[in-house]
Design an enzyme around this catalytic site. Structure first.
Site, short mmCIF file in Angstrom:
data_model
loop_
_atom_site.label_atom_id
_atom_site.label_comp_id
_atom_site.label_asym_id
_atom_site.label_seq_id
_atom_site.Cartn_x
_atom_site.Cartn_y
_atom_site.Cartn_z
N ASP A 214 0.80 -0.71 9.96
CA ASP A 214 0.22 0.64 9.93
C ASP A 214 -0.25 1.00 11.33
OD1 ASP A 214 -1.14 2.98 9.48
OD2 ASP A 214 -2.49 2.19 7.98
N HIS A 316 -2.45 6.00 -0.82
CA HIS A 316 -3.41 5.46 0.14
C HIS A 316 -4.74 5.31 -0.58
CE1 HIS A 316 -6.46 6.01 3.43
NE2 HIS A 316 -5.69 5.09 3.97
#
Length: 389
Positions: A214, A316
């Site tokens: 990420d 998320h």
């Protein structure tokens, strides 16, 4: 049944010093969120959450004020069963009635950012109320669940090249995870520095653990492509937010340049932003955040978009308890969802606010069967950590 009251708080929970980590956000010393409580005239309480800051720390004073003085009052007296129409009314604002008659959106000028974060909090709380009132988990109201447990991945990974393997292995040992995610990008000295950490992680974990990365949107397009090339032998499961969400064309360019799947969407709001990700061919995995994208209602629509474009969804869920539990409901009910993000950094906003332990075993997390979103809120903790509301 009607909504009787709406109250939001800026909740800020300190993170113990030995559990703080440093990333491109700096050193995270608190976990912050806007937490919303809706109550009906017959005493049913629903919990929601809105998000307007990157990472876990941020200033929530404005969002809480917006919920308490504008958006919250607009749902007083409404039937929570009108959840879809309440969403559209809040989104379209002064043109809500004309939009409903005309059959298309006419959103307020402030159609993103804090406005959608406030709608997200309300939407999650409304679904929580509907489930509790009907004595059913939300996933059942959404059409059912695909399984009673789902695969989870451990989300963390800030250690340097010499220690990243040990850090990620500790996650695997904690919950039996078969997939882990680490951070790259601006926290490193260069794309090469990020790639060195990733290759060290793969060498330590071996070939049988899924490894994701990420970048928090902090690479340039050129830097993201260089990182992907240098990491080509790491067999990455996905490369998350390679560039800023404001550059969807650039994200599409990165996707076209690498064999690594691209994941994105935590900073996007509503089905419309995800439509653009899909049509630009910018992502392989959609990552809507229920506290930012528009709540459970919108996350389900985003999952339908993913399915229509032959993409997948992994919400998320680096968030507080209402958002996390809402995400579990979406993951269970959406055919496009396939994995659950589970924070292995310090996350008191989940563990302190949920009276029931939130755990992963054998790499799997159970889908709640209790009514509503499945959260037994610790209201004592809300009162202890509320700094505004």
């Amino acid at each position: 049944m009607r909504i009787k009251s709406a109250q939001a708080w800026w909740v800020q929970i300190p993170i113990e010093t030995d559990q703080q980590h440093v990333s491109d956000f700096g050193r995270l010393r608190t976990f912050d969120a806007a937490i919303l409580r809706l109550e009906t005239d017959d005493g049913v309480v629903g919990w929601g959450e809105g998000k307007n800051a990157a990472g876990s720390a941020g200033n929530y004073g404005t969002l809480v004020h917006l919920l308490n003085t504008e958006f919250g009052p607009r749902v007083i007296g409404r039937d929570p069963a009108d959840v879809s129409f309440i969403w559209e009314d809040l989104y379209n604002g002064v043109r809500a009635e004309k939009s409903a008659v005309s059959g298309h959106s006419m959103p307020d000028f402030a159609r993103r950012g804090m406005s959608v974060a406030a709608i997200s909090a309300i939407d999650i709380a409304l679904w929580d109320i509907l489930g509790k009132a009907d004595n059913k988990p939300v996933w059942q109201l959404l059409g059912g669940r695909k399984a009673d447990r789902m695969q989870a991945y451990a989300s963390g990974g800030w250690a340097d090249k010499d220690n990243i393997g040990e850090q990620l292995q500790s996650y695997i040992d904690t919950g039996g995870f078969r997939a882990v995610k680490m951070r790259v990008g601006a926290m490193d000295s260069s794309p090469n520095g990020s790639a060195e950490r990733v290759l060290a992680a793969r060498a330590a974990l071996g070939p049988d653990i899924d490894l994701m990365v990420d970048a928090h949107g902090t690479f340039t397009v050129a830097g993201a492509k260089r990182f992907a090339y240098l990491s080509r032998d790491a067999d990455l499961a996905w490369f998350e937010e390679p560039v800023t969400g404001d550059d969807k064309q650039g994200m599409a360019e990165v996707r076209a340049a690498t064999h690594i799947p691209i994941a994105a969407g935590e900073s996007e709001a509503t089905r419309y932003d995800f439509r653009d990700l899909a049509t630009f061919r910018a992502a392989d995995v959609f990552q809507p955040d229920p506290a930012n994208c528009g709540g459970i209602s919108e996350a389900m629509k985003i999952g339908t978009l993913a399915s229509a474009f032959n993409l997948r969804m992994a919400p998320h869920l680096w968030a507080g308890a209402p958002c996390f539990f809402a995400g579990l409901q979406v993951c269970a009910a959406s055919p496009a969802a396939f994995t659950v993000e589970f924070s292995l950094g310090a996350n008191p906003m989940i563990h302190d606010l949920s009276k029931a332990p939130v755990t992963v075993s054998d790499g799997m997390i159970a889908i709640p069967e209790t009514p509503g979103i499945g959260l037994n809120m610790n209201e004592t903790a809300i009162k202890a950590y509320a700094i505004q509301g």
